[in-house]
Design an enzyme around this catalytic site. Structure first.
Site, mmCIF file in Angstrom:
data_model
loop_
_atom_site.group_PDB
_atom_site.id
_atom_site.type_symbol
_atom_site.label_atom_id
_atom_site.label_comp_id
_atom_site.label_asym_id
_atom_site.label_seq_id
_atom_site.Cartn_x
_atom_site.Cartn_y
_atom_site.Cartn_z
ATOM 1 N N PHE A 46 34.203 36.965 41.786
ATOM 2 C CA PHE A 46 33.796 38.075 42.670
ATOM 3 C C PHE A 46 34.228 39.423 42.081
ATOM 4 O O PHE A 46 33.470 40.405 42.129
ATOM 5 C CB PHE A 46 34.402 37.904 44.070
ATOM 6 N N LEU B 120 48.123 37.926 39.844
ATOM 7 C CA LEU B 120 48.592 39.206 39.278
ATOM 8 C C LEU B 120 47.581 39.734 38.278
ATOM 9 O O LEU B 120 46.893 38.970 37.608
ATOM 10 C CB LEU B 120 49.964 39.039 38.615
ATOM 11 N N GLU C 282 47.917 32.146 40.270
ATOM 12 C CA GLU C 282 48.493 33.485 40.183
ATOM 13 C C GLU C 282 47.383 34.526 40.262
ATOM 14 O O GLU C 282 46.362 34.399 39.614
ATOM 15 C CB GLU C 282 49.249 33.618 38.847
ATOM 16 N N ARG D 17 43.149 40.120 24.700
ATOM 17 C CA ARG D 17 42.232 38.986 24.818
ATOM 18 C C ARG D 17 40.889 39.411 25.432
ATOM 19 O O ARG D 17 40.865 40.038 26.477
ATOM 20 C CB ARG D 17 42.892 37.870 25.654
ATOM 21 N N CYS E 286 41.039 36.207 31.797
ATOM 22 C CA CYS E 286 40.598 35.422 32.962
ATOM 23 C C CYS E 286 39.114 35.499 33.297
ATOM 24 O O CYS E 286 38.491 34.466 33.525
ATOM 25 C CB CYS E 286 41.390 35.854 34.192
ATOM 26 N N PRO F 27 42.525 27.706 27.285
ATOM 27 C CA PRO F 27 41.374 28.441 26.736
ATOM 28 C C PRO F 27 40.056 27.679 26.904
ATOM 29 O O PRO F 27 40.062 26.455 27.128
ATOM 30 C CB PRO F 27 41.723 28.574 25.251
#
Ligand code: UDX
Ligand code: ADP
Length: 469
Positions: free
Chosen positions: A225, A162, A160, A345, A275, A92
């Site tokens: 991006f 995903l 990752e 989140r 993210c 975090p």
């Protein structure tokens, strides 16, 4: 049964769980064990009700669990057994100290490295899966190098890509797998080993290998991006609402240019998720650290635009409801940060709810995958809204399991997550039960504006022309 290779993954969260399940499914000769400090989380992975909702995940887990896929709290013995250890723990944004509010806290990664160094008795490949600041691999490698057993550890970066809600598809058919490692013979051998795992189901042309730092930085840049596209179209949505242009038409028109492309141009009440914001803040911090203030400010603007979009939406809601939401019942449709996940989140819905609570609106929240307990955790963790800072919290938020009950007697509906079911609701029935004028504020462009207006609703949708007040 004997296996060709043993993988241990530290962290059984949104990334570790699905990723390891798909590796296990595609590599029956590999033993995969996911470990976590949180025993409740591991119990849930071993039960019929998995700790996270993700379409298709249950089927994959159930097809491998107990065969070559295991979930365990025996962290040390599982690490000792493994040839490859993935680190897939949460990182975090720091809340205190140097880089607070910007830099990611890698203490969990460091702790994992220390545990590996302590319990390993054989050489291992250690793979960073968590999104980490650039050069975290260096920190991990230095901690590992301090072992006094003469063991050799190779550190790889394998970020990752995903997206939640489509995780299984993304893992089964990844656009690319990125593996970064050292340019030494040992580093290259470790890369080759990890490539051989993915090659069980991913075409080799889609496996990209780079140096460590390019791999780490690529993850931050990819998310920056993507988020930038959302903020760009959201900035245009504000202009559309004022000018009479329609943001969906603009997305279609510009997305037809293959250089721009049609995806990720869906205007919304704002991006969320674990993210985007975190990774951009990381990028901003990195730029600042190297004195690249213009670059830092450029990327920071993506977050500022997102914050603006969230607060703009609530302000417009209140202003349309005759400048007051006090005491009004508002049905909040959707709390997750996007459809097909229960993850909350950084969800835009929480920000809108907080701002409406400050107006003392009564919120009736319906989300098919989010439980009240999770909503309260999100309010507290991200927004510092709890019963101490908002003594009326329990009174102002009602959670509903029936969407029609949420809307019964409401002055307004706010659609904040694009769940498919919100498209097909019986809006005639909802309209009859609502206070009039009945407002719909669509932050996701999911409702059919024309039909709803014919029913009698006052509809305001993101990026669609809003009549002058
Ligand atoms: C993202 C990246 O897509 C993924 O590659 C990375 O591994 C993790 O971060 P995720 O956060 O799970 O994945 O979901 P994503 O589909 O990217 O959506 C992020 C946010 O942007 C959501 O709140 C979504 O609603 C919003 N969004 C996305 C829009 O508002 N408009 C769009 O056009 C696309
Ligand atoms: P992500 O979205 O990156 O997967 P999550 O928060 O969903 O993040 O999952 C991270 C998991 O990592 C949590 O279940 C947490 O308990 C676990 N974790 C954190 N630190 C450690 C550690 N040192 N060892 C094992 N598991 C850890």
């Amino acid at each position: 049964m004997s296996f060709d290779l043993s993988i241990c993954c530290m962290g059984a969260g949104y990334v570790g769980g699905p990723t390891m399940a798909v590796i296990a499914k595609n590599c029956p000769n590999i033993r995969v064990c996911v470990v976590d400090l949180n025993a409740k989380q591991i119990d849930a992975w071993n039960s019929a009700e998995l700790p996270i909702y993700e379409p298709g995940l249950k089927e994959v887990v159930e097809s491998c669990r107990g065969k070559n896929l295991f979930f365990s709290t025996s962290i040390e013995s599982e690490i000792a057994l493994a040839d490859i250890v993935f680190i897939s723990v949460n990182t975090p944004t720091k809340t205190q100290g140097i880089g607070a509010g910007r830099a990611a806290n890698i203490k969990n990664c460091e702790l994992c490295a220390r545990t590996i160094a302590k319990v390993a008795t054989t050489n291992k490949i250690v793979v960073e899966k968590s999104t980490v600041p650039v050069r975290t691999a260096d920190a991990v490698r230095r901690v590992l190098a301090c072992n006094d057993k003469g063991l050799e550890f190779q550190v790889l970066s394998n970020p990752e890509f995903l997206a939640e809600g489509t995780a299984i598809d993304d893992l089964e058919k990844p656009s690319r797998v990125l593996i970064g490692g050292e340019e030494t013979p040992g580093g290259q051998a470790a890369i080759a080993k990890l490539v051989s795992v993915y090659a069980n189901w991913v075409p080799s042309s889609q496996i990209i290998t780079t140096n460590l730092w390019s791999s780490e930085l690529s993850k931050l840049v990819a998310n920056a991006f993507l988020a930038q596209r959302v903020s760009s179209i959201n900035s245009i949505s504000a202009l559309c609402e004022s000018t009479g242009a329609d943001v969906s038409e603009i997305s279609r028109a510009i997305g037809s240019d293959p250089r721009i492309g049609p995806r990720f141009l869906q205007s919304s009440v704002g991006f969320g998720g674990s993210c985007f914001q975190k990774d951009i803040l990381n990028l901003v911090y990195l730029c600042e650290t190297f004195g690249l203030d213009e670059c830092a400010e450029y990327w920071h603007q993506v977050i500022k635009m997102n914050d603006y979009q969230k607060s703009r939406f609530t302000q417009k809601m209140v202003s349309r409801m005759f400048n007051t939401a006090t005491g009004k019942k508002i049905a909040i449709l959707g709390f997750a940060f996007k459809k097909d996940t229960g993850d909350t989140r950084e969800t835009a819905s929480a920000f809108v709810c907080r701002d409406l609570m400050q107006e003392k609106a009564r919120l009736h929240v319906y989300d098919p995958q989010v439980k009240r307990e999770q909503m309260m955790i999100e309010f507290d963790y991200t927004l510092n809204v709890n019963t101490t800072t908002e003594p009326d919290l329990e009174k102002l938020i009602t959670t509903e399991t029936d969407v029609y009950k949420a809307c019964e007697g409401a002055h307004a509906i706010a659609v904040l997550t694009e769940w498919d079911e919100f498209k097909g609701l019986d809006y005639e029935r909802i309209y009859k039960g609502m206070s009039k004028p009945a407002f719909v504020f669509d932050g996701r462009n999911v409702v059919d504006i024309k039909t709803l207006r014919e029913i009698g609703f006052e509809v305001y949708a993101i990026g669609k022309p809003w009549p002058k007040e």
